[in-house]
Design a protein around this motif. Structure first.
Motif, PDB file in Angstrom:
ATOM      1  N   TRP A   1       0.841  -1.191   0.000  1.00  0.00           N
ATOM      2  CA  TRP A   1       0.000   0.000   0.000  1.00  0.00           C
ATOM      3  C   TRP A   1       0.881   1.248   0.000  1.00  0.00           C
ATOM      4  O   TRP A   1       2.056   1.198   0.367  1.00  0.00           O
ATOM      5  CB  TRP A   1      -0.905   0.007   1.239  1.00  0.00           C
ATOM      6  CG  TRP A   1      -1.926  -1.095   1.243  1.00  0.00           C
ATOM      7  CD1 TRP A   1      -1.696  -2.440   1.304  1.00  0.00           C
ATOM      8  CD2 TRP A   1      -3.341  -0.939   1.186  1.00  0.00           C
ATOM      9  NE1 TRP A   1      -2.873  -3.137   1.295  1.00  0.00           N
ATOM     10  CE2 TRP A   1      -3.915  -2.236   1.216  1.00  0.00           C
ATOM     11  CE3 TRP A   1      -4.197   0.157   1.108  1.00  0.00           C
ATOM     12  CZ2 TRP A   1      -5.280  -2.458   1.177  1.00  0.00           C
ATOM     13  CZ3 TRP A   1      -5.572  -0.063   1.078  1.00  0.00           C
ATOM     14  CH2 TRP A   1      -6.104  -1.348   1.098  1.00  0.00           C
TER      15      TRP A   1
ATOM     16  N   SER B   1      -4.417   9.574   2.219  1.00  0.00           N
ATOM     17  CA  SER B   1      -5.212   8.545   1.557  1.00  0.00           C
ATOM     18  C   SER B   1      -4.409   7.251   1.455  1.00  0.00           C
ATOM     19  O   SER B   1      -3.251   7.259   1.026  1.00  0.00           O
ATOM     20  CB  SER B   1      -5.626   9.016   0.159  1.00  0.00           C
ATOM     21  OG  SER B   1      -6.306   7.994  -0.526  1.00  0.00           O
TER      22      SER B   1
ATOM     23  N   THR C   1      -3.826   3.793  -0.356  1.00  0.00           N
ATOM     24  CA  THR C   1      -4.115   3.236  -1.673  1.00  0.00           C
ATOM     25  C   THR C   1      -3.381   1.914  -1.856  1.00  0.00           C
ATOM     26  O   THR C   1      -2.188   1.809  -1.542  1.00  0.00           O
ATOM     27  CB  THR C   1      -3.676   4.205  -2.791  1.00  0.00           C
ATOM     28  OG1 THR C   1      -4.303   5.468  -2.584  1.00  0.00           O
ATOM     29  CG2 THR C   1      -4.058   3.662  -4.158  1.00  0.00           C
TER      30      THR C   1
END
Length: 696
Positions: A612, A619, A621
Motif C-alpha cells: 500500500w 489517503s 491506496t
C-alpha cells in the motif's frame, strides 16, 4: 511484617504450598498467616515473575537481564544479588524451603520444583496488561462491583472464553477426540511435547505440558482414528514416556520432591491404575533420558553438573536389578541423552561439558567400553537419528550430516545436506542484497548480486548470531551480532572489509530491526522493550539514549520516526516527531511494516494482502494487490522484490505496473529462496535452517 508491606485483595501466584506472590504489589505473603509479608524490590519481582512464567525451564542470564531497564547497567553481580535476596526473602515466609531458585551452572536459573505452583483467585495481569485490556473488560469491571464471589466466577468464565483457542486447561478431562495427529507432533505456543511412537508407528505415547501450567501429563494418540486419551495425576509431573512392549510403558514421575520410574500396562494406565516403581531418580538432575534396549533392559542416564560424571544405569525391567554402565569419559556434564536404533543393536550417547558443544558417541548395545565412532558439533543438540548403518545429526551450519557405516561399523561416506529456509532480514545494499542465513545458534551475513550469481560472505563465524542487516549508507552496512556475549550493533565497511562495534548496550536486547537518519545523527532499534532511539556521535556510533517508544518496525526520516503501533482492534502506522514528541496516527485500516523511499511511504496491511501507499493527504491506496501474505520484501531501482510464504520470489515494476514471478526462482541463485534439488551439490557447504531434507 516488613515495613510498608500491605496485603490487599490482589492477584496472587501460589509458589509451593504457602508462598503467595503478588507481581502487582511486589510482595511475598504467607498463605497460612496473612500478617507475614515481605516486600520485594521492583527488579526482584520482575525476575521472579519471569522465572515463574518459564514454567520450570532454565533461563539464561541474558534472558533474565531483559528485566533490567535499558538505562541500567547489568552485571553477573547484580543478578546474583537479586537471586540471593529472593532466596532469603522466600525463607522468611517458608523457613523449611531449601531453595526457591535453582542455579544450573553455565546455563542459568529456574524455579525449584514447588509441587503445586499455580495461580489462585484470578490470573496474574500486570498493570500494563490491565491498561491494554481496559476497553475489553469494561463490562467485566462493572460486574465486579456486584460482589467478590460472583466477580471471580464471572472473570474465570470470561477468561476461559477469551483464551480457549490458546489454552489447554481442558486437559483435566480424561478423554479428547478428533485431534489430528499432526497437531501433536510439534512444539506449539500453548503446549510442548515428548513423543514416543510404538514399533508399528500407529500409536504415539507422549507427555505434554501447557505453558500456563507447571504439570506434565501423558497422552495416548491413535493415528488411525485420530483420537487422544489423556492421563493426569494431581500434583504429579509425568514425563519421558517410552514403550517397553506393545502393551507396557514406562515413564518418569515427579511429586512432592520425589522422583521415580514407573512401569505399567497400557490398559491399567488408561484405567487410572498405578504401576510398579522400578527405580528412584534424582529431583535435582537438570537432564534425564531413558530408552528400552530391546533385551529387558532400561538404559537410564542422569546428569547433574560439570564436575560430576553422568549416572548411566541399566535396569532389568523384570527383576529391577541395576548395573552401572561404564563409558569412555568425555568429561563435564557427561551423557544427557540416549538414543537407540530401531533394532536396538546400537546406542548413541550425547554428552556436553559446556552446554554449547555436543559430543556424539556410538556404542554397541552390549558393549559400552569401546567407542565405535564419535564426533563433536558446536551446537547444543538434544537428539540424533540413529539407524543400523548410518547416523543423522544437525551440523555446525544448521544442515543435516549423514554418516554411513559398513558392516564392521566403520564410516565409509559422509553426506552433508543443506536445510533450506526462507532467508531472513532481506535488505538491499548497493547493487545487491544482504540477507542472513543459517540456523538459530549460528547465523551469518551474505551479500549477493541482484543480476549476477556472485555471493560474498560478510561473516563466517560458527556459533554466533550475525543478523538483522541494515544499509546505513552506500559504504557501511549495520548489523546485530552477539559475538561479544550480548547483542550489539556492528558496522561493516564494504571498501575496507572491516567490522567495528558501534554500540555499547549494558543490558541484553533482542534486536529485531533498525533504522537511522544520518543527517539528523539519530538511530532507532526495535527490541523486546519497544523502539529505542539514540543519538549518534561524529563517527556514527551509538551515544546518548533519547527516548523509548511503544511500537515496532521503526523507520527514521527528516527527524521523524514512522513506526507500527497497536490500536484498539488492529495495528496501524504512526509518526513520532522527535523535536516535539507529538505522535500522529497515519493509517486507520491496519498498516504495518513501513518503508520510506524519498517522499513515498509504502507499507503492508493487516486486513488485505499487498503493498500500500500513503499519499500526502493521508489517503491509503493499494498499489500491488496480492493473493498471499508477504514473508519479506524490499524496493530497489523502481522494482519491488516480493517473497511469498511458499518461498517464491516475485517482482513488481512500478514503471509498467506488472507483477511477475522472478526468473531467479530457477537454478541455484541465492537471491531466490527456492533452491532445486540439483543445487544441493553446488550448495553442499552452504547451510540454512528448518525444513529438514532427509533421504528416507
Amino acid at each position: 511484617m516488613a515495613k510498608g508491606c500491605t496485603v490487599t485483595n490482589t492477584d496472587f501466584i501460589l509458589l509451593g504450598k504457602n508462598i503467595l506472590f503478588s507481581p502487582e504489589k511486589n510482595t511475598l505473603t504467607s498463605k497460612s498467616d496473612r500478617s507475614l509479608c515481605v516486600q520485594l524490590e521492583n527488579l526482584e519481582a520482575k525476575v521472579l515473575l519471569k522465572l515463574y512464567q518459564a514454567q520450570g525451564e532454565t533461563l539464561s542470564k541474558e534472558m533474565l537481564f531483559e528485566c533490567w531497564p535499558i538505562d541500567i547497567t547489568t552485571s553477573d553481580n547484580s543478578l546474583t544479588r537479586i537471586i540471593s535476596n529472593l532466596r532469603k526473602k522466600s525463607k522468611i515466609i517458608e523457613p523449611t524451603l531449601s531453595s526457591l531458585i535453582v542455579n544450573i551452572s553455565k546455563k542459568g536459573y529456574h524455579l525449584s520444583n514447588l509441587d503445586s505452583v499455580k495461580e489462585i483467585a484470578t490470573p496474574v495481569i500486570t498493570s500494563i496488561e490491565k491498561e491494554q485490556l481496559n476497553t475489553k473488560f469494561f463490562s467485566l469491571r462493572l460486574v465486579l462491583s456486584i460482589g467478590l464471589v460472583g466477580s471471580v466466577i464471572l472473570l474465570c468464565f470470561i477468561l476461559v472464553l477469551l483464551f480457549s483457542a490458546k489454552s489447554i486447561s481442558e486437559l483435566d478431562e480424561k478423554t479428547k477426540t478428533k485431534i489430528p495427529h499432526y497437531k501433536i507432533a510439534y512444539e506449539s505456543k500453548t503446549m510442548k511435547y515428548e513423543l514416543s511412537p510404538n514399533e508399528n508407528g500407529d500409536t504415539i505415547l507422549f507427555s505434554a505440558q501447557a505453558l500456563d501450567s507447571p504439570h506434565w501429563l501423558l497422552g495416548i494418540h491413535s493415528i488411525a482414528d485420530s483420537t487422544t486419551q489423556y492421563i493426569k495425576r494431581q500434583g504429579t509431573a509425568l514425563t519421558s514416556p517410552i514403550w517397553l512392549t506393545d502393551n507396557t510403558v514406562a515413564f518418569k514421575n515427579v511429586k512432592d520432591g520425589q522422583c521415580w520410574i514407573e512401569k505399567i500396562a497400557l490398559t491399567a494406565l488408561l484405567a487410572d491404575g498405578i504401576g510398579e516403581t522400578m527405580t528412584n531418580c534424582s529431583i535435582n538432575s537438570p537432564t534425564f533420558s531413558m530408552i528400552y534396549n530391546g533385551n529387558n533392559g532400561l538404559l537410564v542416564t542422569e546428569s547433574f553438573k560439570e564436575s560430576i560424571p553422568a549416572n548411566l544405569r541399566l535396569i532389568n525391567i523384570e527383576n529391577g536389578e541395576q548395573t552401572e554402565v561404564k563409558t569412555a569419559e568425555k568429561g563435564g556434564a557427561g551423557i544427557y541423552k540416549v538414543v537407540t536404533n530401531k533394532d536396538n543393536t546400537l546406542v548413541a550417547l550425547l554428552s556436553n561439558n559446556d552446554w554449547f558443544a555436543t559430543h556424539i558417541s556410538i556404542y554397541e548395545n552390549n558393549n559400552f567400553n569401546e567407542e565405535l565412532w564419535s564426533t563433536t558439533v558446536e551446537l547444543p543438540l538434544y537428539s540424533v537419528a540413529l539407524f543400523t548403518s548410518k547416523i543423522k545429526y544437525k551440523d555446525n551450519y544448521g544442515g543435516i550430516t549423514t554418516v554411513h557405516f559398513n558392516d564392521n561399523g566403520e564410516p565409509i561416506d559422509t553426506v552433508k545436506m543443506p536445510i533450506i529456509q526462507p532467508f531472513k532480514a532481506v535488505t538491499r545494499f548497493n547493487n545487491g542484497i544482504i540477507f542472513n542465513e543459517g540456523e538459530f545458534y549460528s547465523q551469518n551475513l551474505v551479500m549477493h548480486g541482484l543480476h549476477s550469481d556472485i555471493s560474498t560472505e560478510i561473516t563466517t563465524e560458527k556459533g554466533i548470531k550475525n543478523n538483522i542487516p541494515y544499509q546505513f549508507d552506500n559504504e557501511h552496512l549495520w548489523y546485530a551480532s552477539n559475538r561479544t556475549g550480548i547483542s550489539q550493533i556492528w558496522s561493516y565497511n564494504q571498501n575496507t572489509q572491516q567490522h567495528q562495534q558501534i554500540s555499547d548496550f549494558k543490558g541484553s536486547l533482542s534486536i529485531k530491526s533498525m533504522s537511522a537518519d544520518k543527517d539528523a545523527n539519530i538511530a532507532a532499534i526495535s527490541t523486546q522493550k519497544g523502539i529505542l532511539i539514540f543519538n549518534l556521535d561524529s563517527q556514527y556510533r551509538f551515544g546518548e539514549f533519547i527516548v523509548h517508544v511503544e511500537g515496532s518496525h521503526p523507520t527514521l526520516t527528516a527527524n521523524k520516526l514512522v513506526f507500527t503501533g497497536k490500536t484498539t482492534d488492529s495495528y496501524n502506522l504512526f509518526s513520532y516527531q522527535l523535536s516535539s514528541g507529538d505522535i500522529t496516527q497515519l493509517t486507520t485500516h491496519g498498516g504495518y511494516n513501513p518503508l520510506i523511499n524519498g517522499d513515498e511511504l509504502f507499507f503492508e496491511n493487516y486486513h488485505k494482502f499487498g503493498i500500500w501507499t500513503l499519499s500526502a493527504t493521508g489517503s491509503e491506496t493499494l498499489l500491488i494487490p496480492l493473493s498471499f501474505e508477504l514473508s519479506n520484501w524490499f524496493y530497489f531501482d523502481d522494482t519491488f522484490y516480493l517473497y511469498d510464504p511458499s518461498n517464491k520470489l516475485y517482482t513488481f515494476n512500478t514503471v509498467n505496473n506488472q507483477l511477475a514471478e522472478s526468473e531467479l526462482n530457477s537454478g541455484c541463485n541465492r537471491v531466490a529462496y527456492l533452491i532445486e534439488e540439483q543445487c544441493i551439490k553446488v550448495q553442499n557447504e552452504k547451510f540454512a535452517n528448518q525444513m529438514v531434507i532427509l533421504d528416507e
